[in-house]
Design a protein around this motif. Sequence first.
Motif, PDB file in Angstrom:
ATOM      1  N   GLU A  60      44.036  26.874  74.652  1.00  0.00           N
ATOM      2  CA  GLU A  60      44.852  27.443  73.567  1.00  0.00           C
ATOM      3  C   GLU A  60      45.488  26.299  72.786  1.00  0.00           C
ATOM      4  N   MET A  61      45.565  26.430  71.472  1.00  0.00           N
ATOM      5  CA  MET A  61      46.079  25.369  70.607  1.00  0.00           C
ATOM      6  C   MET A  61      47.017  25.965  69.559  1.00  0.00           C
ATOM      7  N   SER A  62      48.051  25.198  69.225  1.00  0.00           N
ATOM      8  CA  SER A  62      48.990  25.622  68.191  1.00  0.00           C
ATOM      9  C   SER A  62      48.631  25.004  66.839  1.00  0.00           C
ATOM     10  N   PHE A  63      49.096  25.638  65.785  1.00  0.00           N
ATOM     11  CA  PHE A  63      48.936  25.121  64.420  1.00  0.00           C
ATOM     12  C   PHE A  63      47.469  24.924  64.057  1.00  0.00           C
ATOM     13  N   VAL A  64      46.640  25.872  64.476  1.00  0.00           N
ATOM     14  CA  VAL A  64      45.212  25.754  64.184  1.00  0.00           C
ATOM     15  C   VAL A  64      44.703  26.994  63.470  1.00  0.00           C
ATOM     16  N   GLU A  65      43.575  26.805  62.806  1.00  0.00           N
ATOM     17  CA  GLU A  65      42.842  27.919  62.237  1.00  0.00           C
ATOM     18  C   GLU A  65      41.524  28.040  62.980  1.00  0.00           C
ATOM     19  N   ARG A  66      40.792  29.103  62.655  1.00  0.00           N
ATOM     20  CA  ARG A  66      39.564  29.384  63.380  1.00  0.00           C
ATOM     21  C   ARG A  66      38.629  28.177  63.416  1.00  0.00           C
ATOM     22  N   PHE A 117      45.574  40.840  71.626  1.00  0.00           N
ATOM     23  CA  PHE A 117      46.462  39.788  71.139  1.00  0.00           C
ATOM     24  C   PHE A 117      45.878  39.014  69.963  1.00  0.00           C
ATOM     25  N   SER A 118      44.667  39.375  69.535  1.00  0.00           N
ATOM     26  CA  SER A 118      44.044  38.690  68.404  1.00  0.00           C
ATOM     27  C   SER A 118      44.725  39.042  67.101  1.00  0.00           C
ATOM     28  N   SER A 119      44.569  38.127  66.146  1.00  0.00           N
ATOM     29  CA  SER A 119      45.006  38.396  64.787  1.00  0.00           C
ATOM     30  C   SER A 119      43.819  38.964  64.013  1.00  0.00           C
ATOM     31  N   PRO A 120      44.073  39.896  63.077  1.00  0.00           N
ATOM     32  CA  PRO A 120      42.979  40.272  62.178  1.00  0.00           C
ATOM     33  C   PRO A 120      42.670  39.082  61.262  1.00  0.00           C
ATOM     34  N   LYS A 121      41.514  39.102  60.626  1.00  0.00           N
ATOM     35  CA  LYS A 121      41.276  38.101  59.574  1.00  0.00           C
ATOM     36  C   LYS A 121      42.378  38.286  58.528  1.00  0.00           C
ATOM     37  N   PRO A 122      42.844  37.175  57.911  1.00  0.00           N
ATOM     38  CA  PRO A 122      44.030  37.252  57.049  1.00  0.00           C
ATOM     39  C   PRO A 122      43.962  38.358  56.006  1.00  0.00           C
ATOM     40  N   GLU A 123      42.772  38.602  55.444  1.00  0.00           N
ATOM     41  CA  GLU A 123      42.664  39.603  54.373  1.00  0.00           C
ATOM     42  C   GLU A 123      42.847  41.039  54.880  1.00  0.00           C
ATOM     43  N   PHE A 124      42.891  41.223  56.219  1.00  0.00           N
ATOM     44  CA  PHE A 124      43.087  42.573  56.762  1.00  0.00           C
ATOM     45  C   PHE A 124      44.477  42.781  57.356  1.00  0.00           C
ATOM     46  N   MET A 125      45.341  41.742  57.262  1.00  0.00           N
ATOM     47  CA  MET A 125      46.671  41.845  57.872  1.00  0.00           C
ATOM     48  C   MET A 125      47.474  43.002  57.286  1.00  0.00           C
ATOM     49  N   GLN A 126      47.379  43.204  55.958  1.00  0.00           N
ATOM     50  CA  GLN A 126      48.168  44.257  55.330  1.00  0.00           C
ATOM     51  C   GLN A 126      47.705  45.638  55.815  1.00  0.00           C
ATOM     52  N   VAL A 133      27.495  32.294  72.142  1.00  0.00           N
ATOM     53  CA  VAL A 133      26.370  32.907  72.853  1.00  0.00           C
ATOM     54  C   VAL A 133      25.340  31.819  73.156  1.00  0.00           C
ATOM     55  N   LEU A 134      24.799  31.856  74.389  1.00  0.00           N
ATOM     56  CA  LEU A 134      23.764  30.898  74.775  1.00  0.00           C
ATOM     57  C   LEU A 134      22.595  31.672  75.383  1.00  0.00           C
ATOM     58  N   ASN A 135      21.431  31.536  74.760  1.00  0.00           N
ATOM     59  CA  ASN A 135      20.212  32.181  75.283  1.00  0.00           C
ATOM     60  C   ASN A 135      20.420  33.659  75.627  1.00  0.00           C
ATOM     61  N   GLY A 136      21.164  34.346  74.791  1.00  0.00           N
ATOM     62  CA  GLY A 136      21.334  35.777  75.003  1.00  0.00           C
ATOM     63  C   GLY A 136      22.488  36.175  75.901  1.00  0.00           C
ATOM     64  N   ALA A 137      23.265  35.200  76.388  1.00  0.00           N
ATOM     65  CA  ALA A 137      24.435  35.515  77.217  1.00  0.00           C
ATOM     66  C   ALA A 137      25.700  35.058  76.508  1.00  0.00           C
ATOM     67  N   GLU A 138      26.744  35.876  76.566  1.00  0.00           N
ATOM     68  CA  GLU A 138      28.023  35.452  76.015  1.00  0.00           C
ATOM     69  C   GLU A 138      28.661  34.500  77.015  1.00  0.00           C
ATOM     70  N   ILE A 139      28.864  33.241  76.627  1.00  0.00           N
ATOM     71  CA  ILE A 139      29.461  32.285  77.580  1.00  0.00           C
ATOM     72  C   ILE A 139      30.928  32.025  77.284  1.00  0.00           C
ATOM     73  N   GLY A 140      31.375  32.354  76.078  1.00  0.00           N
ATOM     74  CA  GLY A 140      32.785  32.127  75.771  1.00  0.00           C
ATOM     75  C   GLY A 140      33.217  32.972  74.599  1.00  0.00           C
ATOM     76  N   GLY A 141      34.514  33.143  74.477  1.00  0.00           N
ATOM     77  CA  GLY A 141      35.020  33.901  73.349  1.00  0.00           C
ATOM     78  C   GLY A 141      36.502  33.685  73.181  1.00  0.00           C
ATOM     79  N   GLY A 142      36.954  33.819  71.941  1.00  0.00           N
ATOM     80  CA  GLY A 142      38.376  33.648  71.690  1.00  0.00           C
ATOM     81  C   GLY A 142      38.723  34.109  70.300  1.00  0.00           C
ATOM     82  N   SER A 143      39.936  33.784  69.888  1.00  0.00           N
ATOM     83  CA  SER A 143      40.391  34.216  68.573  1.00  0.00           C
ATOM     84  C   SER A 143      41.656  33.475  68.179  1.00  0.00           C
ATOM     85  N   ILE A 144      42.001  33.594  66.906  1.00  0.00           N
ATOM     86  CA  ILE A 144      43.347  33.242  66.470  1.00  0.00           C
ATOM     87  C   ILE A 144      44.232  34.413  66.852  1.00  0.00           C
TER      88      ILE A 144
END
Lengths: 464, 464
Positions: free
Chosen positions: A236-242, A323-332, A351-362
Amino acid sequence: MKRVQVAETASLASKTVRVSGWVNAVRAHGKILFIDLRDQSGVLQVVFLPNEKAYEPAKDLRPEWVIDIVGVVSARPKQMVNDKIPTGAIELVAKELNVLSQAKTPVFEVLSDGYEISEEKRMKYRYLDLRRERMQRNLRMRHKIIHFMRDFLTREGFCEVETPCLTKSTPEGARDFLVPSRLQPGSFFALPQSPQQYKQLLQVGGIEKYFQIARCFRDEDPRADRQAEFTQLDMEMSFVEREDVMEINERLIIEIVQTFFPDKKIQEIPFPRLMYGDAIEKYKTDRPDLRKDQDSLAFCWVVDFPFFEKTGKGEWTFTHNPFSSPKPEFMQDLLNKKNIGNILTTQYDMVLNGAEIGGGSIRNHRPEALEAVFEIMGYDKKMIKENFGHMMEAFSYGAPPHGGIAYGLDRFISILLNEPNIREVIAFPKTGDSRDLLMDSPAPIGSDQLKELNISIKKNAKKR
Amino acid sequence: MKRVQVAETASLASKTVRVSGWVNAVRAHGKILFIDLRDQSGVLQVVFLPNEKAYEPAKDLRPEWVIDIVGVVSARPKQMVNDKIPTGAIELVAKELNVLSQAKTPVFEVLSDGYEISEEKRMKYRYLDLRRERMQRNLRMRHKIIHFMRDFLTREGFCEVETPCLTKSTPEGARDFLVPSRLQPGSFFALPQSPQQYKQLLQVGGIEKYFQIARCFRDEDPRADRQAEFTQLDMEMSFVEREDVMEINERLIIEIVQTFFPDKKIQEIPFPRLMYGDAIEKYKTDRPDLRKDQDSLAFCWVVDFPFFEKTGKGEWTFTHNPFSSPKPEFMQDLLNKKNIGNILTTQYDMVLNGAEIGGGSIRNHRPEALEAVFEIMGYDKKMIKENFGHMMEAFSYGAPPHGGIAYGLDRFISILLNEPNIREVIAFPKTGDSRDLLMDSPAPIGSDQLKELNISIKKNAKKR
């Protein structure tokens, strides 16, 4: 005399050395006895000649006995050289033999790859199963890959923080494992499904770059390639964008492959990005296998997922992470709870070779926007406050924008090692229905233990 | 514009930069506004001049607001230079200000060391508490020390292996936390008090040099400086004697101190060794504080402990670890169950300034000798087989001699950081009676969850 590893003997011709390990194989050639001695570094041929004092006791040796030998490293005759192993040009002429531990006949072969053996048997005798070369490689490569991740992230300024395992049950995602509290009768801890809340609280606490190799727990129904406990690289990181999160993660993954698997080809760099809608339309899945060459590693990112979907009962629920944020244009729209089905989340999946290996969000660091998510899912104010009040309160004391990702390391490492399932890269895995066949757990407990915990087992419980 | 850390601005005079962080303090000097901006790298003075567009919104700023500023790095007037901080020769003249998150007035001061604040309050608002410089230093030093341990051991050929958290309750040591199994009704997992059995099974499995930074769990009665979950550096090696384990560990600990605390003096190298009997006679404790100078680090080893002691009921129990081997000269007495009170164990404890920070032993890899230990403690054959049969069976398939050690990292790190208790070096500690005040756990759970687990809460349980 100090022990040397068998791999070291290759460069010690004519020296007297001491080695220890397991008897890999035994054979006789006329009166001369040969064994292959195995330790963690490799295999060494040992010769017992009739005129040496080690000869008589060597006659008893059987596979998997543990022994200690002092001998002289000698060049093999030219026609006996074995190019396939690092010690193939030498052999050890044994002078002294000390048996450290005898062994019953193993219940299965440990010199093979082991795929042919029933997995239940392999799990029950895991201490034998781990001796095979393939399992040794898997555990050691797993260590190296994870240590590399730690090094990389430490160099990038990240701080590994350990978060609690005894935490709180919250109504999100999968089913929790629960731990009755003895000191607070009638109350329970939950084992974490992920450190999601703690890592966000660490961002509020000023740990701007966090990671953890974290144990996670999910009490799932039996499924072939899942484990009740599994390991995540959590970040997890602060002050970052996607883009910031995706950039450092893509770099980390590429460096791992190039460092440990230089022969493997990454199909496309930078990793291609697919929008969820396009992926579904083109591949009928949001985890497409993009390999053109079956041996390559086809990574891709999938983005622009819908935030919400309807449950079977027609209620809204989150697709990935509340806990994810919507994309900025959908916040309203989120704040107004309008056009709910059209709101896209900042989620990114690797995704690697058809498997989800990681995922996250702002993440959603605005308390009122987080509240809107739970309201859309039908939670009333009381339920929101009871379950997520601490998060909303934390965000009211100055929360930085933040985002992160989590990888299922067991899956990622099993794909890198060409293993068919995650149990092959876990030292002590459980069965599909979450039993540990080696320890024989879970198991019944004593009535005094139940009494101390202030719980009782229901009468209609199926007894084992 | 890409964000820079505030510490970087010290070398960026006259450059336009973007920084983000928390408002540390606000003050006015005539019409000019000053704030100190804090991020994980340090603190920076920011100036808002009336003619800049950032000036008006800056009037609203309050402590702990999260902001983003674009400005020009300028040399401070000579008389305003602050030698005490790395950015003391410069300041940032703000051009643009963006408020990322407002903050309520914090419930306590975050600029102090925090010792003066009630600990319950600090735990409930841990995300505020972690912002203070001291807590940031503690978590970051903890990461660095543990990462150094991993580096050191990896260089020495060790392999980190993750062992299960959902395992089996066995009657040894402290009380287990238990986890009801939903899929095996009436059965329970136990959370591990340590990875003792698994690390020994890994030795039988040929992982000759194992370590793990391992989470451990003990359901203890309330004690001031204990935690229900804590972290061990856990280590085990094959084909070693007591001296081998002590040598590498003494070297590791010395390197940690010399690397991270070059100003601290280790009182005596090599670490002095005390026999248990002598320590008791001379110091009335087996954890003597040997400091001559209060500031020094006085390490010592304590060895030659008795293997068994009598319980209050007059029965024999182990003093340290039932899996230990006796010193070689006492093996025959153990096998014969003779002179039980005189048998010495191979146990070695590492003591620092009066606290036991680590301990271990050479293990008992002979199944019949391990059986003798349990028989002396009054276990019958059935109980031994049920609880430890898998260990005895493992040892019958070729077990190498092995030994190891485990450190309580929370304690060790708190002493190195001059902290009065282990909670100061744990990100999210629990209270003495094992409550998490931030998450409000443990907590009651829903009746549907209880039903799924096939358990019920006893009626006489005290309700919260």
